[in-house]
Design an enzyme around this catalytic site. Structure first.
Site, short mmCIF file in Angstrom:
data_model
loop_
_atom_site.label_atom_id
_atom_site.label_comp_id
_atom_site.label_asym_id
_atom_site.label_seq_id
_atom_site.Cartn_x
_atom_site.Cartn_y
_atom_site.Cartn_z
CD GLU A 306 58.64 47.75 7.13
OE1 GLU A 306 58.38 47.82 5.94
OE2 GLU A 306 58.46 48.59 8.25
CB CYS A 340 56.20 51.20 7.39
SG CYS A 340 57.29 51.51 8.51
#
Ligand SMILES: *[C@@H]1O[C@H](CO)[C@@H](O)[C@H](O)[C@H]1NC(C)=O
Length: 596
Positions: A306, A340
């Site tokens: 990720e 993120c």
């Protein structure tokens, strides 16, 4: 008896009341004696986390590495510069020791039932809800974030994930039955989700509690042991957070060795990646992600990467700005932009562009920057967690402005009047940014709103697709069909129409494409990725029918074996019924073939 009840209204009522009472008493008894209740436990909160704590020595220079003290991490509050502690950084030897312990503990953990695992999660959830403030204070002290950001990102998001696993986890990991093929109708076909063994997660510092708990709960529920490496930026909060997990496991009667905590410099992460664990999750940047993938290839350890994003919010001409702008501001400035899935590019239709800019400029100027725990007044935007971000950001903004973007506000560090060495960045507004400019391609991870103009939906999609990243995006429009049209054209792992971050709270799988990485965590799909997916067939009627190869196919293969298979293929796969039948007849009469 039944007829008696129906014939006599008085008896009827009495019977119903009696039955109801019996049902209630039974329910209360089941609740009282079931093993379903969370276990209560306590963990002392470090004194440094208390709001208003000012006893820490204020450091002159803020850096987690001290050349005088190699092998230790200097932990400090980025919002004040106060020293919190010096913590020994873990080394390769610690990785080896942890793996040994967790491997051992996992053998027993793999045998626990879902009910036992749920009990651990329930106890943890209960603790988190009751100790929200303490958990947030610790996070604020270690990262500099604001209290609301901590409540959202550390508590709300975590509670939702735990609650989801408690409610839906068992179903997600139960065997999945599939239709067996036409040829093997007498077989049961299913997929089982078994523990992988010991997994590792290397997580980022932006949400030290949530990023830690997320992988732990998935791993534990799937029956895995886990080694979790926290970022060296948040080594201090790891001490309190890891204690919560350990005490929770012990209180529920389990071996705390099933979860191992590490915190060290990159050498420690590298050793962990190469240690031979059975699965790996990494949250961080694309650069480090490449190194992780390359290192994990030595042991062929599967990895979920990720690697951040450059998410867009696309505002079409039909939006209601008053309703949308507060969502955009939260998407940009939540956690000082260190997310993120933060909104890193705001694409605004030319017809509403000027009005949008006018409103957000005013709002951004009003944002209050400061230390959530020590400043008396409220704080909207906290500190940046990493000291080396300040110069990087100013350079990035400078080069973007030199290519024609307009800096309407900010663009420089914020100096706190009481804590001049602390690292803050002034909320910044950059407009007229175009896709070629450096800030359109690098994740800035900071309180900066980047505004870009577009004319057509196609152009908006093109800009959104062009960053190389592909994590999340948001489309704002009152035309739902147009919204879905755009969803299909965006190259990314997650899209929200008229919202930001909603996929996360809906427990949908989280992850991206392109340099945002691959693999998923969260939701059904994410939970299953923590498992060994095992395909199984069994006889459907073992007492009746078992596979036995026709004689013609036994070794040594007799004359006509190949023709037999040809005819079989015709029966099953020929398109026209008549051809199927022809094949069937040949199969039954045993056609032979002369060139065989
Ligand atoms: C954006 O990416 C998607 C998915 O790869 C693709 O289908 C679409 O054509 C792209 N559109 C543009 C304009 O780049």
């Amino acid at each position: 008896m039944l007829s008696l009840i129906f014939e006599n209204p008085q008896l009827n009522l009495n019977a119903i009341i009696t039955l109801l009472l019996i049902a209630i008493i039974t329910f209360v008894f089941i609740k009282l004696f079931s093993d379903d209740k969370p276990i209560e436990f306590t963990v002392p909160v470090p004194i440094e986390a208390k709001p208003g704590w000012v006893d820490g020595k204020i450091l002159e220079k803020l850096n987690i590495k001290d050349p005088q003290n190699p092998g230790y991490i200097t932990c400090y509050d980025p919002a004040t510069g106060q020293l919190l502690s010096n913590i020994r950084a873990h080394t390769e030897q610690d990785v080896i020791n942890s793996l040994k312990k967790v491997r051992n503990a996992q053998k027993k953990w793999a045998l626990t039932t879902f009910a036992e695992r749920r009990k651990v999660l329930k106890s943890l959830l209960n603790f988190i809800v009751k100790n929200q403030d303490e958990i947030c204070w610790v996070s604020c002290r270690d990262t500099g974030k604001s209290l609301v950001d901590a409540k959202f990102g550390e508590i709300l998001a975590t509670c939702e994930r735990i609650q989801w696993i408690i409610k839906k986890g068992e179903k997600a990991l139960s065997p999945q039955y599939h239709e067996s093929s036409m040829l093997l109708l007498y077989k049961i076909a299913k997929v089982m989700f078994e523990p992988l063994g010991v997994v590792a997660a290397l997580v980022s510092w932006n949400y030290p509690f949530h990023n830690l708990i997320g992988p732990i709960i998935s791993a534990l529920f799937a029956g895995n042991g886990i080694i979790i490496k926290s970022s060296e930026q948040v080594a201090w909060s790891l001490q309190y957070y890891s204690e919560i997990i350990k005490v929770c496991l012990i209180s529920c009667g389990h071996d705390p060795d099933i979860v191992q905590f590490l915190c060290g410099f990159p050498e420690c992460g590298e050793a962990l990646v190469k240690s031979g664990v059975d699965g790996l999750t990494f949250i961080g940047s694309p650069q480090v992600g490449k190194q992780i993938m390359s290192s994990s290839s030595t042991t062929l350890t599967p990895c979920i990467l990720e690697l951040g994003g450059k998410d867009c919010a696309i505002l079409r001409q039909d939006v209601n700005l008053n309703q949308v702008i507060p969502i955009i501001l939260r998407g940009v400035f939540q956690n000082s932009g260190q997310n993120c899935v933060g909104l890193e590019r705001i694409l605004v239709h030319e017809s509403i562009y000027d009005e949008f800019v006018k409103i957000v400029e005013q709002k951004i100027k009003e944002l209050r920057v400061g230390c959530a725990l020590n400043d008396e007044e409220g704080v909207d935007v906290g500190a940046l967690t990493m000291s080396d971000h300040l110069d990087r950001l100013s350079n990035l903004i400078k080069s973007t402005v030199s290519q024609g973007a307009k800096l309407l506000y900010g663009g420089y560090p914020f100096i706190h009047p009481l804590y001049p060495t602390a690292h803050y960045y002034t909320p910044t507004l950059l407009i007229d940014v175009t896709p070629e400019m450096p800030i359109s391609k690098t994740e800035h991870f900071a309180p900066i709103m980047v505004v870009m103009k577009f004319r057509t939906d196609d152009e908006a999609i093109e800009i959104a697709n062009a960053s190389g990243y592909g994590l999340g995006n948001s489309v704002f429009t009152r035309d739902q069909r147009r919204g879905e049209w755009m969803v299909r054209r965006l190259r990314c792992g997650m899209v929200n129409v008229n919202d930001f971050g909603a996929t996360y709270l809906c427990n949908l799988p989280f992850g991206g494409v392109g340099i945002s990485g691959f693999g998923r965590f969260g939701g059904i799909e994410g939970l299953r990725q923590q498992c060994l997916m095992k395909s199984i067939t069994l006889d459907r009627f073992p007492w009746l029918l078992q596979t036995s190869l026709p004689k013609i196919l036994n070794y040594p293969i007799s004359f006509g074996g190949s023709t037999f298979v040809s005819n079989l293929i015709k029966v099953v796969y020929e398109n026209r019924l008549i051809d199927k039948l022809k094949g069937g007849i040949k199969l039954v009469i045993g056609e032979s073939y002369k060139y065989e």
